[in-house]
Design a protein around this motif. Structure first.
Motif, mmCIF file in Angstrom:
data_model
loop_
_atom_site.group_PDB
_atom_site.id
_atom_site.type_symbol
_atom_site.label_atom_id
_atom_site.label_comp_id
_atom_site.label_asym_id
_atom_site.label_seq_id
_atom_site.Cartn_x
_atom_site.Cartn_y
_atom_site.Cartn_z
ATOM 1 N N GLN A 11 0.833 -1.209 0.000
ATOM 2 C CA GLN A 11 0.000 0.000 0.000
ATOM 3 C C GLN A 11 0.870 1.262 0.000
ATOM 4 O OE1 GLN A 11 -3.946 -0.377 2.227
ATOM 5 N NE2 GLN A 11 -2.459 -1.048 3.748
ATOM 6 N N LEU A 12 1.810 1.296 0.939
ATOM 7 C CA LEU A 12 2.663 2.478 1.088
ATOM 8 C C LEU A 12 3.762 2.514 0.027
ATOM 9 C CD1 LEU A 12 3.627 4.961 2.659
ATOM 10 C CD2 LEU A 12 4.849 3.406 4.201
ATOM 11 N N ASP A 30 10.510 -5.722 -4.449
ATOM 12 C CA ASP A 30 9.520 -6.347 -3.580
ATOM 13 C C ASP A 30 9.720 -7.853 -3.670
ATOM 14 O OD1 ASP A 30 7.154 -6.979 -2.063
ATOM 15 O OD2 ASP A 30 6.406 -5.001 -2.592
ATOM 16 N N ASP A 35 13.746 -11.327 -0.971
ATOM 17 C CA ASP A 35 12.970 -12.062 0.022
ATOM 18 C C ASP A 35 13.568 -11.823 1.404
ATOM 19 O OD1 ASP A 35 11.619 -13.805 1.590
ATOM 20 O OD2 ASP A 35 12.012 -15.592 0.372
ATOM 21 N N PHE A 36 12.840 -11.111 2.226
ATOM 22 C CA PHE A 36 13.356 -10.748 3.553
ATOM 23 C C PHE A 36 13.445 -11.956 4.499
ATOM 24 C CE2 PHE A 36 12.563 -5.886 4.135
ATOM 25 C CZ PHE A 36 13.174 -5.633 2.926
ATOM 26 N N ALA A 59 7.088 -5.304 4.779
ATOM 27 C CA ALA A 59 6.834 -5.832 6.125
ATOM 28 C C ALA A 59 5.936 -7.051 6.030
ATOM 29 C CB ALA A 59 6.153 -4.762 6.998
ATOM 30 N N THR A 61 2.699 -8.035 7.342
ATOM 31 C CA THR A 61 1.631 -7.223 7.948
ATOM 32 C C THR A 61 0.361 -8.014 8.272
ATOM 33 O OG1 THR A 61 0.916 -6.581 5.728
ATOM 34 C CG2 THR A 61 2.369 -5.041 6.889
ATOM 35 N N PHE A 98 9.255 2.137 8.595
ATOM 36 C CA PHE A 98 7.915 2.368 9.142
ATOM 37 C C PHE A 98 7.589 1.295 10.177
ATOM 38 C CE2 PHE A 98 8.288 4.379 5.109
ATOM 39 C CZ PHE A 98 7.673 5.600 5.306
ATOM 40 N N TYR A 124 2.997 -9.806 15.624
ATOM 41 C CA TYR A 124 3.281 -8.725 14.669
ATOM 42 C C TYR A 124 3.905 -7.530 15.400
ATOM 43 C CZ TYR A 124 2.286 -4.638 11.726
ATOM 44 O OH TYR A 124 2.389 -3.456 11.023
ATOM 45 N N LYS A 128 7.736 -6.106 15.046
ATOM 46 C CA LYS A 128 7.985 -4.727 14.592
ATOM 47 C C LYS A 128 8.827 -3.971 15.623
ATOM 48 C CE LYS A 128 6.515 -2.819 11.393
ATOM 49 N NZ LYS A 128 7.054 -2.664 10.010
ATOM 50 N N VAL A 150 -3.103 2.005 8.106
ATOM 51 C CA VAL A 150 -2.764 2.482 6.755
ATOM 52 C C VAL A 150 -3.774 1.919 5.754
ATOM 53 C CG1 VAL A 150 -0.996 2.437 4.949
ATOM 54 C CG2 VAL A 150 -0.315 2.579 7.359
HETATM 55 N N1 LIG Z 1 -1.396 -1.630 7.052
HETATM 56 C C1 LIG Z 1 -1.541 -1.047 8.232
HETATM 57 O O1 LIG Z 1 -2.652 -0.846 8.731
HETATM 58 C C2 LIG Z 1 -0.317 -0.576 9.006
HETATM 59 C C3 LIG Z 1 -0.501 -0.019 10.281
HETATM 60 C C4 LIG Z 1 0.609 0.418 10.988
HETATM 61 C C5 LIG Z 1 1.872 0.308 10.450
HETATM 62 N N2 LIG Z 1 2.037 -0.253 9.227
HETATM 63 C C6 LIG Z 1 3.408 -0.369 8.697
HETATM 64 O O2 LIG Z 1 3.504 0.448 7.536
HETATM 65 C C7 LIG Z 1 4.390 -0.157 6.580
HETATM 66 C C8 LIG Z 1 3.685 -0.286 5.247
HETATM 67 O O3 LIG Z 1 2.515 -1.091 5.420
HETATM 68 P P1 LIG Z 1 1.581 -1.494 4.192
HETATM 69 O O4 LIG Z 1 0.180 -1.505 4.684
HETATM 70 O O5 LIG Z 1 1.955 -0.695 2.983
HETATM 71 O O6 LIG Z 1 2.039 -3.007 4.006
HETATM 72 P P2 LIG Z 1 1.649 -4.017 2.822
HETATM 73 O O7 LIG Z 1 0.661 -3.398 1.910
HETATM 74 O O8 LIG Z 1 1.340 -5.325 3.462
HETATM 75 O O9 LIG Z 1 3.014 -4.114 2.022
HETATM 76 C C9 LIG Z 1 4.125 -4.809 2.533
HETATM 77 C C10 LIG Z 1 4.971 -5.256 1.365
HETATM 78 O O10 LIG Z 1 6.029 -6.070 1.915
HETATM 79 C C11 LIG Z 1 6.147 -7.200 1.064
HETATM 80 N N3 LIG Z 1 6.695 -8.394 1.700
HETATM 81 C C12 LIG Z 1 6.035 -9.350 2.420
HETATM 82 N N4 LIG Z 1 6.839 -10.376 2.681
HETATM 83 C C13 LIG Z 1 8.053 -10.071 2.137
HETATM 84 C C14 LIG Z 1 9.294 -10.745 2.063
HETATM 85 N N5 LIG Z 1 9.474 -11.979 2.560
HETATM 86 N N6 LIG Z 1 10.321 -10.137 1.438
HETATM 87 C C15 LIG Z 1 10.172 -8.907 0.891
HETATM 88 N N7 LIG Z 1 9.010 -8.229 0.895
HETATM 89 C C16 LIG Z 1 7.967 -8.801 1.518
HETATM 90 C C17 LIG Z 1 4.707 -7.492 0.647
HETATM 91 O O11 LIG Z 1 4.714 -8.345 -0.473
HETATM 92 P P3 LIG Z 1 3.482 -9.402 -0.670
HETATM 93 O O12 LIG Z 1 2.263 -8.566 -0.903
HETATM 94 O O13 LIG Z 1 3.924 -10.213 -1.826
HETATM 95 O O14 LIG Z 1 3.391 -10.172 0.623
HETATM 96 C C18 LIG Z 1 4.188 -6.100 0.361
HETATM 97 O O15 LIG Z 1 4.440 -5.683 -0.959
HETATM 98 C C19 LIG Z 1 4.815 -1.482 7.215
HETATM 99 O O16 LIG Z 1 6.041 -1.297 7.875
HETATM 100 C C20 LIG Z 1 3.744 -1.782 8.241
HETATM 101 O O17 LIG Z 1 4.228 -2.574 9.302
HETATM 102 C C21 LIG Z 1 0.973 -0.681 8.487
#
Ligand SMILES: NC(=O)c1ccc[n+]([C@@H]2O[C@H](COP(=O)([O-])OP(=O)(O)OC[C@H]3O[C@@H](n4cnc5c(N)ncnc54)[C@H](OP(=O)(O)O)[C@@H]3O)[C@@H](O)[C@H]2O)c1
Length: 288
Positions: A11-12, A30, A35-36, A59, A61, A98, A124, A128, A150
């Motif tokens: 998303q971000l 990504d 691969d993290f 992350a 998530t 983040f 989670y 984090k 987010v």
């Molecule tokens: N979403 C929320 O409500 C929220 C709230 C508070 C804080 N945050 C923080 O804000 C940041 C951005 O969140 P977001 O909502 O944009 O997250 P997101 O949409 O889940 O995106 C995370 C990205 O990380 C990738 N990822 C997952 N596993 C991975 C791996 N093994 N190696 C490399 N990349 C990998 C995902 O790929 P896949 O899609 O292929 O898995 C995805 O593209 C994160 O740090 C999150 O912890 C989010």
């Protein structure tokens, strides 16, 4: 500026790849290219790109799934982040990362500041928090932005879920006892680009950990109510009733903090800017 961005399809990350484009040359990755869960591959990638700034929006998530596979959550949210932080420090380049309001237990009953002691209540949040520690231990010019709820209109997330349910169900039940700050991914990306600026001066002037989320706070129930009202295709809704419910009505694998709204005053004092009110941002996000 040579920017290395991780998590470009999230998303971000998707928004960051676009808003950062004016600041320099971006190499964005990504899963599965990077691969993290295999942190040992991070250093060669960083070596190959030779960035002047690293931004991590990748992350693990999935809050419930993290309870089933904690090792994976820790590798992605903590171990890999630690490696990235060491590399950024060794190269004397800034790292922007983040984190989440879920590092708190939600029991304070008031806005959380950066001074409050984190006490995560799920895997989670714990993973984090370990990621944050890896960065602070490495030191250097880092920015950790703790954000919350987010969302993006592009794919997935709560806003799209509510819109989807509203077209399928006559009655929607949404919890009114979970309270935080809805944060539009695009605005978070824009404020991040603004802070980086053309010379990264304000990162070097104010490194550290900050709360950065949509201004104001609300319950999931009220958030859902606003989403339904702002829906530009309301005529497609079959939902007739939105009912408040309790978190305990929907048992989940992971426990969630109830009141985890963030106080973002320190960010405002340090950088002279803030994210807009969550409801104003939602209106802009949902405008067609
Ligand atoms: N979403 C929320 O409500 C929220 C709230 C508070 C804080 N945050 C923080 O804000 C940041 C951005 O969140 P977001 O909502 O944009 O997250 P997101 O949409 O889940 O995106 C995370 C990205 O990380 C990738 N990822 C997952 N596993 C991975 C791996 N093994 N190696 C490399 N990349 C990998 C995902 O790929 P896949 O899609 O292929 O898995 C995805 O593209 C994160 O740090 C999150 O912890 C989010």
């Amino acid at each position: 500026m040579r920017i290395l961005l991780f998590g470009k399809n999230g998303q971000l990350g998707w928004e960051l790849q676009r808003t950062l484009a004016c600041l320099g040359n971006i190499s964005a990755y990504d899963f599965p290219e990077v691969d993290f869960t295999k942190p040992e591959y991070l250093r060669p990638i960083i070596d190959q790109i030779g960035p002047t700034l690293i931004i991590n929006a990748a992350a693990y998530t999935d809050v419930d799934q993290a309870e089933r596979e904690p090792e994976k959550a820790y590798l992605i949210n903590a171990t890999s982040v630690g490696v990235m932080a060491e590399e950024a420090h060794r190269r004397k380049i800034p790292l922007i990362h983040f984190s989440t309001d879920y590092v708190f237990d939600g029991a304070k009953g008031a806005l959380y500041t950066e001074e409050d002691t984190p006490r995560p209540i799920n895997v989670y949040g714990q993973s984090k928090l370990e990621g944050e520690k890896g960065i602070t231990q490495a030191g250097g010019d880092y920015l950790i932005f703790r954000t919350s709820w987010v969302y993006s209109l592009r794919k997935g997330g709560f806003v799209n879920k509510v819109l989807e349910w509203s077209r399928q169900k006559k009655t929607l039940r949404v919890v009114d006892d979970q309270i935080a700050n809805p944060t539009w991914a695009r605005m978070l990306a824009e404020i991040t680009a603004h802070i980086i600026g053309p010379d990264m001066g304000s990162i070097r002037d104010h490194p550290g950990l900050y709360h950065l989320a949509g201004s104001g706070f609300t319950s999931r129930y009220n958030w859902a109510k606003s989403i339904l009202e702002l829906d530009s295709r309301r005529n497609e809704q079959v939902c007739e009733k939105l009912q408040p419910a309790k978190t305990s009505d929907f048992p989940t694998l992971a426990q969630r903090p109830l009141f985890s709204a963030l106080d973002c005053q320190l960010f405002l004092n340090s950088f002279g800017t803030q994210l807009p009110d969550w409801e104003d941002a939602l209106k802009l996000a949902m405008e067609q």
